[in-house]
Write an enzyme that holds these catalytic residues in place. Structure first.
Site, PDB file in Angstrom:
ATOM      1  N   TYR A  74       1.504   9.963  -8.670  1.00  0.00           N
ATOM      2  CA  TYR A  74       0.335   9.519  -8.339  1.00  0.00           C
ATOM      3  C   TYR A  74      -0.413   9.747  -9.587  1.00  0.00           C
ATOM      4  O   TYR A  74      -0.951  10.717  -9.876  1.00  0.00           O
ATOM      5  CB  TYR A  74      -0.314   9.738  -7.025  1.00  0.00           C
ATOM      6  CG  TYR A  74       0.416   9.590  -5.786  1.00  0.00           C
ATOM      7  CD1 TYR A  74       1.295   8.665  -5.710  1.00  0.00           C
ATOM      8  CD2 TYR A  74      -0.137  10.371  -4.892  1.00  0.00           C
ATOM      9  CE1 TYR A  74       1.759   8.494  -4.605  1.00  0.00           C
ATOM     10  CE2 TYR A  74       0.639  10.254  -3.479  1.00  0.00           C
ATOM     11  CZ  TYR A  74       1.600   9.391  -3.532  1.00  0.00           C
ATOM     12  OH  TYR A  74       2.391   9.135  -2.311  1.00  0.00           O
ATOM     13  N   LEU A 232      -4.644  -2.962   7.988  1.00  0.00           N
ATOM     14  CA  LEU A 232      -4.381  -3.804   9.521  1.00  0.00           C
ATOM     15  C   LEU A 232      -5.386  -4.441   9.753  1.00  0.00           C
ATOM     16  O   LEU A 232      -6.515  -4.256   9.843  1.00  0.00           O
ATOM     17  CB  LEU A 232      -3.939  -2.584  10.337  1.00  0.00           C
ATOM     18  CG  LEU A 232      -2.935  -1.807  10.168  1.00  0.00           C
ATOM     19  CD1 LEU A 232      -3.074  -0.482  11.174  1.00  0.00           C
ATOM     20  CD2 LEU A 232      -1.579  -2.597  10.559  1.00  0.00           C
TER      21      LEU A 232
HETATM   22  N1  LIG Z   1       6.126   8.709   0.931  1.00  0.00           N
HETATM   23  C1  LIG Z   1       5.708   7.473   0.527  1.00  0.00           C
HETATM   24  O1  LIG Z   1       6.657   6.746   0.075  1.00  0.00           O
HETATM   25  C2  LIG Z   1       4.450   7.050   0.646  1.00  0.00           C
HETATM   26  C3  LIG Z   1       4.073   5.798   0.108  1.00  0.00           C
HETATM   27  C4  LIG Z   1       2.646   5.465   0.210  1.00  0.00           C
HETATM   28  C5  LIG Z   1       1.661   6.289   0.678  1.00  0.00           C
HETATM   29  N2  LIG Z   1       2.050   7.731   0.977  1.00  0.00           N
HETATM   30  C6  LIG Z   1       1.147   8.671   1.458  1.00  0.00           C
HETATM   31  O2  LIG Z   1       0.553   8.223   2.486  1.00  0.00           O
HETATM   32  C7  LIG Z   1      -0.867   8.424   2.661  1.00  0.00           C
HETATM   33  C8  LIG Z   1      -1.415   7.357   3.394  1.00  0.00           C
HETATM   34  O3  LIG Z   1      -1.111   6.033   2.798  1.00  0.00           O
HETATM   35  P1  LIG Z   1      -2.148   5.079   1.978  1.00  0.00           P
HETATM   36  O4  LIG Z   1      -3.188   5.720   1.409  1.00  0.00           O
HETATM   37  O5  LIG Z   1      -1.390   4.422   0.850  1.00  0.00           O
HETATM   38  O6  LIG Z   1      -2.659   4.066   3.086  1.00  0.00           O
HETATM   39  P2  LIG Z   1      -3.363   3.913   4.132  1.00  0.00           P
HETATM   40  O7  LIG Z   1      -3.970   5.373   4.597  1.00  0.00           O
HETATM   41  O8  LIG Z   1      -2.896   3.150   5.283  1.00  0.00           O
HETATM   42  O9  LIG Z   1      -4.832   3.038   3.921  1.00  0.00           O
HETATM   43  C9  LIG Z   1      -5.359   3.327   2.647  1.00  0.00           C
HETATM   44  C10 LIG Z   1      -6.258   2.205   2.483  1.00  0.00           C
HETATM   45  O10 LIG Z   1      -7.095   1.813   3.395  1.00  0.00           O
HETATM   46  C11 LIG Z   1      -8.519   1.767   2.848  1.00  0.00           C
HETATM   47  N3  LIG Z   1      -9.131   2.620   4.140  1.00  0.00           N
HETATM   48  C12 LIG Z   1      -9.144   4.020   4.367  1.00  0.00           C
HETATM   49  N4  LIG Z   1      -9.960   4.097   5.392  1.00  0.00           N
HETATM   50  C13 LIG Z   1     -10.822   2.844   5.552  1.00  0.00           C
HETATM   51  C14 LIG Z   1     -11.632   2.656   6.514  1.00  0.00           C
HETATM   52  N5  LIG Z   1     -11.989   3.767   7.555  1.00  0.00           N
HETATM   53  N6  LIG Z   1     -12.222   1.342   6.525  1.00  0.00           N
HETATM   54  C15 LIG Z   1     -11.529   0.364   5.727  1.00  0.00           C
HETATM   55  N7  LIG Z   1     -10.606   0.830   5.040  1.00  0.00           N
HETATM   56  C16 LIG Z   1     -10.252   1.913   4.777  1.00  0.00           C
HETATM   57  C17 LIG Z   1      -8.301   2.456   1.739  1.00  0.00           C
HETATM   58  O11 LIG Z   1      -9.404   2.100   0.902  1.00  0.00           O
HETATM   59  P3  LIG Z   1     -10.762   3.038   0.396  1.00  0.00           P
HETATM   60  O12 LIG Z   1     -10.189   3.917  -0.585  1.00  0.00           O
HETATM   61  O13 LIG Z   1     -11.595   2.148  -0.301  1.00  0.00           O
HETATM   62  O14 LIG Z   1     -11.175   3.629   1.510  1.00  0.00           O
HETATM   63  C18 LIG Z   1      -6.937   2.277   1.338  1.00  0.00           C
HETATM   64  O15 LIG Z   1      -7.129   0.926   0.463  1.00  0.00           O
HETATM   65  C19 LIG Z   1      -1.094   8.327   0.934  1.00  0.00           C
HETATM   66  O16 LIG Z   1      -2.378   8.703   0.437  1.00  0.00           O
HETATM   67  C20 LIG Z   1       0.059   8.923   0.270  1.00  0.00           C
HETATM   68  O17 LIG Z   1      -0.404  10.457   0.281  1.00  0.00           O
HETATM   69  C21 LIG Z   1       3.361   8.179   0.957  1.00  0.00           C
END
Ligand SMILES: NC(=O)c1ccc[n+]([C@@H]2O[C@H](COP(=O)([O-])OP(=O)(O)OC[C@H]3O[C@@H](n4cnc5c(N)ncnc54)[C@H](OP(=O)(O)O)[C@@H]3O)[C@@H](O)[C@H]2O)c1
Length: 309
Positions: A74, A232
Protein backbone atom coordinates in the site's frame (compact mmCIF):
# COMPACT_ATOMS: atom_id res chain seq x y z
CA UNK A 1 1.81 6.38 23.81
CA UNK A 2 -1.84 6.85 22.78
CA UNK A 3 -4.31 7.14 25.67
CA UNK A 4 -7.09 4.55 25.36
CA UNK A 5 -10.73 5.60 25.77
CA UNK A 6 -12.82 2.58 24.91
CA UNK A 7 -15.90 3.80 23.07
CA UNK A 8 -17.88 0.60 23.04
CA UNK A 9 -16.05 -1.31 20.34
CA UNK A 10 -15.66 -4.29 22.69
CA UNK A 11 -19.46 -4.82 22.51
CA UNK A 12 -18.75 -6.88 19.39
CA UNK A 13 -16.57 -9.25 21.40
CA UNK A 14 -13.11 -10.60 20.74
CA UNK A 15 -11.54 -13.50 18.88
CA UNK A 16 -8.51 -15.65 19.69
CA UNK A 17 -6.67 -17.03 16.67
CA UNK A 18 -6.49 -20.85 16.80
CA UNK A 19 -3.51 -22.41 18.57
CA UNK A 20 -2.31 -18.99 19.71
CA UNK A 21 -2.60 -16.54 22.56
CA UNK A 22 -3.27 -13.77 20.04
CA UNK A 23 -6.62 -12.14 20.82
CA UNK A 24 -8.15 -9.17 18.99
CA UNK A 25 -11.39 -7.24 19.24
CA UNK A 26 -13.70 -8.21 16.40
CA UNK A 27 -13.99 -4.55 15.39
CA UNK A 28 -10.69 -3.72 13.69
CA UNK A 29 -9.39 -1.24 11.13
CA UNK A 30 -8.03 -1.54 7.58
CA UNK A 31 -5.25 0.90 6.74
CA UNK A 32 -5.24 0.69 2.93
CA UNK A 33 -7.21 3.93 2.51
CA UNK A 34 -4.42 5.88 4.23
CA UNK A 35 -2.18 5.78 1.16
CA UNK A 36 -2.65 8.46 -1.46
CA UNK A 37 -3.74 8.50 -5.07
CA UNK A 38 -1.98 9.73 -8.17
CA UNK A 39 -4.39 10.07 -11.07
CA UNK A 40 -5.56 6.56 -11.87
CA UNK A 41 -3.01 5.03 -9.50
CA UNK A 42 -5.01 4.07 -6.43
CA UNK A 43 -3.39 3.34 -3.05
CA UNK A 44 -0.31 5.09 -4.37
CA UNK A 45 2.08 7.58 -2.80
CA UNK A 46 1.56 9.67 0.31
CA UNK A 47 -1.89 10.92 1.34
CA UNK A 48 -2.74 14.58 0.79
CA UNK A 49 -3.01 14.99 4.56
CA UNK A 50 -0.37 12.96 6.42
CA UNK A 51 -1.28 14.54 9.76
CA UNK A 52 -4.90 13.57 9.14
CA UNK A 53 -3.86 9.96 8.50
CA UNK A 54 -1.85 9.95 11.72
CA UNK A 55 -4.84 11.34 13.62
CA UNK A 56 -7.05 8.54 12.24
CA UNK A 57 -4.58 5.87 13.38
CA UNK A 58 -4.23 7.38 16.85
CA UNK A 59 -7.99 7.50 17.23
CA UNK A 60 -8.21 3.87 16.07
CA UNK A 61 -6.01 2.88 19.00
CA UNK A 62 -7.62 5.31 21.45
CA UNK A 63 -10.99 3.73 20.61
CA UNK A 64 -9.81 0.30 21.73
CA UNK A 65 -9.14 -1.24 18.30
CA UNK A 66 -6.21 -3.67 18.51
CA UNK A 67 -6.25 -5.19 15.01
CA UNK A 68 -4.89 -3.15 12.10
CA UNK A 69 -4.70 -4.62 8.60
CA UNK A 70 -2.02 -3.32 6.26
CA UNK A 71 0.51 -4.24 3.60
CA UNK A 72 3.82 -2.89 2.45
CA UNK A 73 2.43 -2.75 -1.09
CA UNK A 74 0.00 0.00 0.00
CA UNK A 75 1.75 3.12 -1.18
CA UNK A 76 4.02 1.12 -1.68
CA UNK A 77 5.66 1.36 1.78
CA UNK A 78 3.73 4.54 2.63
CA UNK A 79 0.97 3.04 4.76
CA UNK A 80 3.37 1.05 6.93
CA UNK A 81 5.60 4.09 7.37
CA UNK A 82 2.61 6.17 8.52
CA UNK A 83 1.55 3.41 10.94
CA UNK A 84 5.02 3.45 12.45
CA UNK A 85 5.11 7.23 12.63
CA UNK A 86 1.70 7.36 14.31
CA UNK A 87 1.89 4.43 16.69
CA UNK A 88 5.48 3.33 17.43
CA UNK A 89 6.23 2.12 20.07
CA UNK A 90 3.17 -0.03 19.58
CA UNK A 91 0.70 -0.91 22.35
CA UNK A 92 1.38 -4.42 23.70
CA UNK A 93 -2.00 -5.75 22.59
CA UNK A 94 -1.86 -4.37 19.04
CA UNK A 95 -1.87 -7.01 16.29
CA UNK A 96 -0.70 -5.66 12.94
CA UNK A 97 -1.70 -8.01 10.13
CA UNK A 98 0.13 -7.60 6.86
CA UNK A 99 0.14 -9.40 3.54
CA UNK A 100 2.65 -10.43 0.91
CA UNK A 101 2.40 -11.89 -2.59
CA UNK A 102 2.20 -8.76 -4.74
CA UNK A 103 4.28 -5.79 -5.75
CA UNK A 104 3.38 -2.56 -7.47
CA UNK A 105 4.28 -1.60 -11.01
CA UNK A 106 5.29 1.98 -11.80
CA UNK A 107 1.87 2.38 -13.44
CA UNK A 108 0.19 1.52 -10.11
CA UNK A 109 -0.66 -2.05 -11.16
CA UNK A 110 -0.69 -4.97 -8.72
CA UNK A 111 1.77 -7.61 -9.89
CA UNK A 112 2.00 -11.13 -8.40
CA UNK A 113 5.27 -11.57 -6.46
CA UNK A 114 5.67 -15.18 -5.36
CA UNK A 115 9.32 -16.04 -5.87
CA UNK A 116 11.40 -16.88 -2.80
CA UNK A 117 13.33 -13.62 -3.25
CA UNK A 118 10.19 -11.50 -3.61
CA UNK A 119 8.43 -13.05 -0.60
CA UNK A 120 11.51 -12.81 1.60
CA UNK A 121 12.08 -9.24 0.44
CA UNK A 122 8.43 -8.36 1.22
CA UNK A 123 8.70 -9.73 4.74
CA UNK A 124 11.86 -7.69 5.33
CA UNK A 125 10.24 -4.57 3.82
CA UNK A 126 7.33 -4.97 6.25
CA UNK A 127 9.69 -5.48 9.20
CA UNK A 128 11.76 -2.40 8.30
CA UNK A 129 8.88 -0.07 7.51
CA UNK A 130 6.87 -1.10 10.59
CA UNK A 131 9.97 -1.08 12.81
CA UNK A 132 9.48 -4.66 14.03
CA UNK A 133 11.76 -7.65 14.67
CA UNK A 134 8.95 -10.10 13.92
CA UNK A 135 5.55 -9.83 12.22
CA UNK A 136 2.57 -11.05 14.30
CA UNK A 137 0.54 -12.19 11.33
CA UNK A 138 1.26 -12.41 7.61
CA UNK A 139 -1.31 -13.31 4.95
CA UNK A 140 -0.12 -14.89 1.74
CA UNK A 141 -2.27 -13.24 -0.94
CA UNK A 142 -2.87 -15.63 -3.80
CA UNK A 143 -3.01 -14.08 -7.26
CA UNK A 144 -3.74 -16.70 -9.91
CA UNK A 145 -6.41 -14.09 -10.64
CA UNK A 146 -5.49 -10.79 -8.97
CA UNK A 147 -9.16 -9.81 -8.53
CA UNK A 148 -10.76 -13.01 -7.24
CA UNK A 149 -9.83 -16.44 -5.86
CA UNK A 150 -8.68 -18.82 -8.59
CA UNK A 151 -7.34 -22.36 -8.33
CA UNK A 152 -3.62 -23.13 -8.39
CA UNK A 153 -1.13 -24.61 -5.96
CA UNK A 154 0.16 -22.30 -3.21
CA UNK A 155 2.60 -24.89 -1.90
CA UNK A 156 5.82 -23.20 -3.08
CA UNK A 157 5.16 -19.67 -1.75
CA UNK A 158 3.55 -20.92 1.45
CA UNK A 159 6.58 -23.11 2.12
CA UNK A 160 8.77 -20.00 1.90
CA UNK A 161 6.58 -18.25 4.51
CA UNK A 162 6.66 -21.37 6.73
CA UNK A 163 10.47 -21.24 6.63
CA UNK A 164 10.45 -17.55 7.57
CA UNK A 165 8.10 -18.47 10.42
CA UNK A 166 10.57 -21.09 11.61
CA UNK A 167 13.28 -18.44 11.56
CA UNK A 168 11.14 -16.33 13.90
CA UNK A 169 10.35 -13.53 11.44
CA UNK A 170 6.62 -14.38 11.29
CA UNK A 171 4.46 -15.57 14.20
CA UNK A 172 1.20 -16.55 12.47
CA UNK A 173 0.22 -17.23 8.87
CA UNK A 174 -3.05 -16.62 7.03
CA UNK A 175 -4.25 -16.77 3.44
CA UNK A 176 -5.97 -14.16 1.28
CA UNK A 177 -7.90 -14.25 -2.00
CA UNK A 178 -8.06 -18.04 -1.81
CA UNK A 179 -10.35 -20.95 -2.61
CA UNK A 180 -11.42 -23.68 -0.20
CA UNK A 181 -9.03 -26.09 -1.97
CA UNK A 182 -6.10 -23.71 -1.45
CA UNK A 183 -7.00 -23.37 2.25
CA UNK A 184 -7.03 -27.16 2.57
CA UNK A 185 -3.67 -27.37 0.77
CA UNK A 186 -2.28 -24.61 3.00
CA UNK A 187 -3.40 -26.30 6.21
CA UNK A 188 -1.42 -29.41 5.23
CA UNK A 189 1.72 -27.26 5.07
CA UNK A 190 1.40 -24.91 8.05
CA UNK A 191 -1.27 -23.87 10.61
CA UNK A 192 -3.56 -21.30 8.97
CA UNK A 193 -5.15 -19.02 11.58
CA UNK A 194 -7.15 -16.69 9.34
CA UNK A 195 -8.49 -16.16 5.84
CA UNK A 196 -9.00 -12.75 4.21
CA UNK A 197 -11.29 -12.76 1.18
CA UNK A 198 -13.73 -10.31 -0.37
CA UNK A 199 -17.11 -10.56 1.34
CA UNK A 200 -19.90 -8.17 2.27
CA UNK A 201 -23.70 -7.87 2.24
CA UNK A 202 -23.81 -7.95 -1.54
CA UNK A 203 -20.84 -10.18 -2.34
CA UNK A 204 -21.38 -13.50 -0.64
CA UNK A 205 -19.60 -16.14 -2.67
CA UNK A 206 -17.89 -17.33 0.54
CA UNK A 207 -21.05 -18.06 2.56
CA UNK A 208 -20.22 -21.77 2.89
CA UNK A 209 -16.53 -21.10 3.50
CA UNK A 210 -17.31 -18.76 6.40
CA UNK A 211 -19.23 -21.57 8.09
CA UNK A 212 -16.53 -24.18 7.40
CA UNK A 213 -13.82 -21.96 8.88
CA UNK A 214 -16.01 -21.13 11.89
CA UNK A 215 -16.29 -24.85 12.65
CA UNK A 216 -12.48 -25.03 12.82
CA UNK A 217 -12.10 -21.80 14.80
CA UNK A 218 -10.29 -20.04 11.94
CA UNK A 219 -10.86 -16.29 11.53
CA UNK A 220 -12.59 -14.99 8.42
CA UNK A 221 -11.67 -11.35 7.73
CA UNK A 222 -13.73 -9.87 4.90
CA UNK A 223 -11.98 -7.29 2.79
CA UNK A 224 -14.11 -4.59 1.14
CA UNK A 225 -16.60 -4.94 4.05
CA UNK A 226 -18.24 -1.68 2.92
CA UNK A 227 -17.92 -2.47 -0.78
CA UNK A 228 -14.36 -1.15 -1.17
CA UNK A 229 -13.85 1.52 -3.81
CA UNK A 230 -17.57 1.29 -4.65
CA UNK A 231 -19.32 1.58 -1.27
CA UNK A 232 -22.44 -0.54 -0.93
CA UNK A 233 -25.74 0.86 -2.12
CA UNK A 234 -29.08 -0.85 -1.74
CA UNK A 235 -32.60 0.36 -1.13
CA UNK A 236 -33.11 -2.27 1.55
CA UNK A 237 -29.89 -1.32 3.30
CA UNK A 238 -30.87 2.37 3.34
CA UNK A 239 -34.39 1.56 4.50
CA UNK A 240 -33.15 -0.69 7.34
CA UNK A 241 -30.60 1.93 8.37
CA UNK A 242 -33.20 4.67 8.65
CA UNK A 243 -35.49 2.31 10.64
CA UNK A 244 -32.62 1.74 13.11
CA UNK A 245 -31.54 5.39 13.18
CA UNK A 246 -28.16 4.22 11.92
CA UNK A 247 -26.21 4.72 8.69
CA UNK A 248 -26.03 2.14 5.86
CA UNK A 249 -22.31 1.61 6.53
CA UNK A 250 -22.99 0.91 10.22
CA UNK A 251 -25.67 -1.61 9.30
CA UNK A 252 -23.38 -3.29 6.74
CA UNK A 253 -20.69 -3.73 9.41
CA UNK A 254 -23.13 -4.86 12.10
CA UNK A 255 -24.53 -7.45 9.65
CA UNK A 256 -21.02 -8.89 9.21
CA UNK A 257 -20.49 -9.00 12.98
CA UNK A 258 -23.81 -10.83 13.40
CA UNK A 259 -23.13 -13.15 10.46
CA UNK A 260 -20.63 -15.44 12.24
CA UNK A 261 -18.50 -15.26 15.41
CA UNK A 262 -15.29 -15.91 13.44
CA UNK A 263 -15.79 -12.77 11.31
CA UNK A 264 -13.46 -9.90 12.21
CA UNK A 265 -14.15 -6.59 10.45
CA UNK A 266 -11.49 -4.20 9.14
CA UNK A 267 -13.39 -1.28 7.60
CA UNK A 268 -11.07 1.17 5.87
CA UNK A 269 -11.29 4.92 6.02
CA UNK A 270 -9.08 7.97 5.81
CA UNK A 271 -11.69 10.08 7.58
CA UNK A 272 -12.07 10.65 11.31
CA UNK A 273 -15.81 11.13 11.03
CA UNK A 274 -16.25 7.91 9.03
CA UNK A 275 -14.04 6.10 11.54
CA UNK A 276 -16.22 7.25 14.45
CA UNK A 277 -19.34 6.27 12.53
CA UNK A 278 -17.97 2.83 11.64
CA UNK A 279 -16.79 1.96 15.16
CA UNK A 280 -20.30 2.54 16.52
CA UNK A 281 -21.43 -0.47 14.47
CA UNK A 282 -19.84 -2.68 17.14
CA UNK A 283 -22.76 -1.98 19.48
CA UNK A 284 -25.56 -1.96 16.89
CA UNK A 285 -28.07 -4.73 17.65
CA UNK A 286 -29.89 -6.32 14.71
CA UNK A 287 -33.14 -8.22 15.31
CA UNK A 288 -33.97 -11.46 13.51
CA UNK A 289 -36.42 -9.56 11.27
CA UNK A 290 -33.77 -7.03 10.30
CA UNK A 291 -31.25 -9.80 9.61
CA UNK A 292 -33.77 -11.53 7.34
CA UNK A 293 -34.31 -8.28 5.38
CA UNK A 294 -30.56 -7.79 5.02
CA UNK A 295 -29.96 -11.41 4.03
CA UNK A 296 -32.33 -10.85 1.10
CA UNK A 297 -30.19 -8.03 -0.32
CA UNK A 298 -28.06 -10.28 -2.48
CA UNK A 299 -31.26 -11.60 -4.01
CA UNK A 300 -32.98 -8.29 -4.70
CA UNK A 301 -30.70 -7.45 -7.61
CA UNK A 302 -30.97 -3.78 -6.67
CA UNK A 303 -27.32 -3.39 -5.82
CA UNK A 304 -25.56 -1.37 -8.46
CA UNK A 305 -22.11 -0.05 -7.64
CA UNK A 306 -21.34 3.51 -8.65
CA UNK A 307 -17.63 4.23 -8.98
CA UNK A 308 -16.63 7.02 -6.62
CA UNK A 309 -13.24 7.73 -8.16
N1 LIG B 1 -6.48 -9.02 1.08
C1 LIG B 1 -6.77 -8.20 0.10
O1 LIG B 1 -6.59 -8.51 -1.07
C2 LIG B 1 -7.36 -6.85 0.40
C3 LIG B 1 -7.93 -6.11 -0.65
C4 LIG B 1 -8.49 -4.89 -0.35
C5 LIG B 1 -8.49 -4.42 0.95
N2 LIG B 1 -7.92 -5.16 1.95
C6 LIG B 1 -7.95 -4.69 3.36
O2 LIG B 1 -9.29 -4.52 3.74
C7 LIG B 1 -9.47 -3.24 4.32
C8 LIG B 1 -10.89 -2.76 4.07
O3 LIG B 1 -11.11 -2.62 2.69
P1 LIG B 1 -11.20 -1.20 1.97
O4 LIG B 1 -10.70 -0.14 2.87
O5 LIG B 1 -10.57 -1.34 0.66
O6 LIG B 1 -12.74 -1.07 1.68
P2 LIG B 1 -14.02 -0.82 2.62
O7 LIG B 1 -13.64 -0.85 4.06
O8 LIG B 1 -15.07 -1.72 2.13
O9 LIG B 1 -14.46 0.64 2.16
C9 LIG B 1 -13.59 1.72 2.21
C10 LIG B 1 -14.24 2.83 1.39
O10 LIG B 1 -15.45 3.23 2.02
C11 LIG B 1 -15.35 4.60 2.41
N3 LIG B 1 -15.95 4.70 3.73
C12 LIG B 1 -15.48 4.18 4.90
N4 LIG B 1 -16.33 4.44 5.90
C13 LIG B 1 -17.36 5.12 5.37
C14 LIG B 1 -18.54 5.67 5.91
N5 LIG B 1 -18.84 5.55 7.20
N6 LIG B 1 -19.39 6.33 5.07
C15 LIG B 1 -19.10 6.45 3.74
N7 LIG B 1 -17.99 5.95 3.18
C16 LIG B 1 -17.12 5.28 3.99
C17 LIG B 1 -13.89 4.95 2.40
O11 LIG B 1 -13.70 6.30 2.05
P3 LIG B 1 -13.15 7.37 3.13
O12 LIG B 1 -11.69 7.17 3.25
O13 LIG B 1 -13.53 8.68 2.51
O14 LIG B 1 -13.88 7.12 4.41
C18 LIG B 1 -13.38 4.04 1.29
O15 LIG B 1 -13.60 4.63 0.03
C19 LIG B 1 -8.40 -2.39 3.64
O16 LIG B 1 -8.15 -1.21 4.38
C20 LIG B 1 -7.25 -3.35 3.57
O17 LIG B 1 -6.54 -3.33 4.79
C21 LIG B 1 -7.37 -6.37 1.68
Amino acid sequence: MVQKVNQGITSAGSFTFPGSSLTVNRMGYGAMQLAGRDGNKLVWGPPRDVDGAIAVLREVIASGVNHIDTSDFYGPHVTNQIIKKALFPYPDDLVIVTKVGARRGEDGSWIPAFSREELTGSVHDNLRNLGLDALDFVNLRSAFDIHKPAEGSIEAPLTVLAELQQKGLIRHIGLSNVTAAQIAEGRRIVPIVGVQNQYNLAHRADDALVADLARDGIAYVPFFPLGGFNPLQSETLSEVASRLDATPMQVALAWLLHRSPNILVIPGTSSLSHLRENLKAASLELSADVLADLDAIRLEGAWAPTPRH
